[in-house]
Design an enzyme around this catalytic site. Sequence first.
Site, PDB file in Angstrom:
ATOM      1  N   ASP A 205       0.742  -1.012   0.056  1.00 25.45           N
ATOM      2  CA  ASP A 205      -0.110  -0.114   0.097  1.00 25.45           C
ATOM      3  C   ASP A 205       0.900   1.132   0.008  1.00 25.45           C
ATOM      4  OD1 ASP A 205      -2.783   1.211   0.452  1.00 25.45           O
ATOM      5  OD2 ASP A 205      -1.847   1.784   2.311  1.00 25.45           O
ATOM      6  N   GLU A 247       1.715  -0.230  -5.053  1.00 24.10           N
ATOM      7  CA  GLU A 247       0.649   0.951  -5.559  1.00 24.10           C
ATOM      8  C   GLU A 247       1.575   2.117  -5.480  1.00 24.10           C
ATOM      9  OE1 GLU A 247      -3.170   3.336  -3.987  1.00 24.10           O
ATOM     10  OE2 GLU A 247      -1.468   2.450  -2.526  1.00 24.10           O
ATOM     11  N   ASP A 315     -10.367   2.309  -4.943  1.00 24.51           N
ATOM     12  CA  ASP A 315     -10.340   3.506  -4.779  1.00 24.51           C
ATOM     13  C   ASP A 315     -10.988   4.382  -5.650  1.00 24.51           C
ATOM     14  OD1 ASP A 315      -8.868   3.491  -2.200  1.00 24.51           O
ATOM     15  OD2 ASP A 315      -6.940   3.521  -3.180  1.00 24.51           O
TER      16      ASP A 315
HETATM   17  O1  TEU Z   1      -4.366   4.235  -1.190  1.00 27.04           O
HETATM   18  C1  TEU Z   1      -3.445   5.100  -1.414  1.00 27.04           C
HETATM   19  C2  TEU Z   1      -3.796   6.423  -2.002  1.00 27.04           C
HETATM   20  O2  TEU Z   1      -4.865   6.766  -1.568  1.00 27.04           O
HETATM   21  C3  TEU Z   1      -3.194   7.273  -3.054  1.00 27.04           C
HETATM   22  O3  TEU Z   1      -2.098   6.542  -3.519  1.00 27.04           O
HETATM   23  C4  TEU Z   1      -4.086   7.483  -3.958  1.00 27.04           C
HETATM   24  O4  TEU Z   1      -4.707   6.555  -4.747  1.00 27.04           O
HETATM   25  C5  TEU Z   1      -3.308   8.615  -4.834  1.00 27.04           C
HETATM   26  O5  TEU Z   1      -2.781   9.549  -4.237  1.00 27.04           O
HETATM   27  C6  TEU Z   1      -4.631   9.278  -5.578  1.00 27.04           C
HETATM   28  O6  TEU Z   1      -4.240   9.887  -6.618  1.00 27.04           O
HETATM   29  C7  TEU Z   1      -4.352   3.269  -0.224  1.00 27.04           C
HETATM   30  C8  TEU Z   1      -5.467   2.217  -0.412  1.00 27.04           C
HETATM   31  O7  TEU Z   1      -5.723   1.829  -1.658  1.00 27.04           O
HETATM   32  C9  TEU Z   1      -6.711   2.839  -0.019  1.00 27.04           C
HETATM   33  O8  TEU Z   1      -7.898   2.441  -0.007  1.00 27.04           O
HETATM   34  C10 TEU Z   1      -6.236   3.513   1.737  1.00 27.04           C
HETATM   35  O9  TEU Z   1      -7.446   4.369   1.987  1.00 27.04           O
HETATM   36  C11 TEU Z   1      -4.847   4.231   1.752  1.00 27.04           C
HETATM   37  O10 TEU Z   1      -4.090   3.786   0.963  1.00 27.04           O
HETATM   38  C12 TEU Z   1      -4.570   4.255   2.864  1.00 27.04           C
HETATM   39  O11 TEU Z   1      -3.970   3.103   3.641  1.00 27.04           O
END
Ligand code: TEU
Length: 556
Positions: A205, A247, A315
């Site tokens: 993550d 990610e 997301d």
């Molecule tokens: O998401 C990470 C996140 O929110 C960013 O990478 C985002 O996608 C980007 O900046 C948007 O432009 C992860 C998880 O997928 C999410 O569900 C969680 O809420 C978050 O981390 C916190 O753990």
Amino acid sequence: MSTARTSDLWWKNAVVYCLDVETYLDSDGDGCGDVEGLIERIDYLAGIGVSCLWLMPFYPSPNRDDGYDITDFYAVDPRLGSLGDVVTLIRTATDRGMRVIIDLVVNHTSDQHPWFKSSRRSKTSPHRNWYVWRDEPPAEPTADVVFPDAEDSIWTKDDKTGQWYLHHFYSHQPDLNIAHPAVREEVAKIAGFWLELGVSGFRVDAVPYLIETGGVPGDVDLDPHGFLKDLRAFMSRRRGDSVLLGEVNLPPRPLRAFFGDDQGDELQLLFGFPVMQAMYLALARRDARPLAEALEANPPIPPDCQWATFVRNHDELTLDQLSDDERQEVFDAFGPEPGMQLYGRGLRRRLPPMLDGDQQRMRMVYSLLFSLPGTPVLFYGEEIGMGENLDIEGRMSVRSPMQWTDEPTAGFSQAPPSKLRRPLPEGRFGPLAVNVTQQRRDTDSLMSWMERVIRRRRETPELGWGEATVLSTSEPAVLAHRSDWEDGSVVAVHNLGDEPCIVDIELACDPHSTLVDLLDSGVATHPVAGDRLELQLERYGYRWFRVQPPSGRSAP
Ligand code: TEU
């Protein structure tokens, strides 16, 4: 033959399926999905052709960020089941030929985690430096807040000691201090624990935030990527075929850095955020060129590595890498109402409602997903074309329960509808219209179609292993690309336009070849004229062909 080579680096030809245990199947009627329920659906998933499950967080959590706020990395949320249930799940999946990867969320913990409770207690707590504390927040913040609706700074003052702590996400999710050796050791311990229980790796993550040390006070002599290299090396020692799927939502060049050096010694899989965002711009314009440009902008990647391709995830559909005007074009096309948009950068919708339920167009998009260079990652419910429920707050709109049947609770739970973990959508995309039971009895359904395409994708390793080239075409709406691997080549053609067309494609292959249709277009083979292909495509038409040289062996 080549197929034998594909199993060690299994992630290069995998079909990944992401799901959240709590919205998949409720086995005990409390309204919340659970691990036992998921086990009942393992054969369903194997039947679709999924080869790797990605489980969203199932750890104990106050659930203020849907489980991404964790209070114990070594346990299972009792609402979902026990550690024993999870091991049984992994065992059952493995038996059916599916691997399991799980979310590794170590950028932060919940503020209820015992480490943070200890850390905030005093400046001398043994866990104090497990988090990032400062007397004053820096004048120039190193990053913007990720959730601008809820937070206005990445620093929050804690009254107990009067110091400020770092949190890139919600203030109830304090960032762990990855520069601290004890924290690094603990992360390895967590990874080792789950590897020992049988998982094949992790979806990591928020990786750029995880390795970011700009907020750490004092001079920290730390190579951020060194942490990823160490973690990867540790995992390979413990389990040689384990994978890290990162990610990392960054533009192509900085994104490439997370694969590591030329051999690829960091994350083996990275979500292709730039291509995904460009795909939506191309869809909105009905013009394939933004997508072609994004594919060509991808730098070469190390041989063991792979892009993870996706249409939607859990997301918002983030469009932050597009220009303001481009993003507005996508908003206008696919989410014009303010309630469909989120954080000014994304859409909180699933694909089918964005495309107004147009089956032909949806199939064209999923055909892209399965043929673009990379490992396809599905989000649960995509196989049947589920829609979102905009009544559910924020990012959760796309996380409504899986729709199994046309019953009021969609066969997800025996609890009354009002007791479900999240409410189901109604109308055109609700369970009455969209469910597994109906679609598996219909050979023309999206689900039946997707099963066939996944089967074909798994039989076509050129797509996962090959080198992809964008081919030039006579129609701006048409994307054509070729993947070459060992002696084989596969060509995929997609019409992003809503008009039928006749397209001329420069194939650049042996002029005496035959093109063998790999999907169900009804035409088995196509002659090649010289090294060009003239092809008639319907609106949103798509084709996959294997290029068969004159002396080539045919496959079914
Ligand atoms: O998401 C990470 C996140 O929110 C960013 O990478 C985002 O996608 C980007 O900046 C948007 O432009 C992860 C998880 O997928 C999410 O569900 C969680 O809420 C978050 O981390 C916190 O753990």
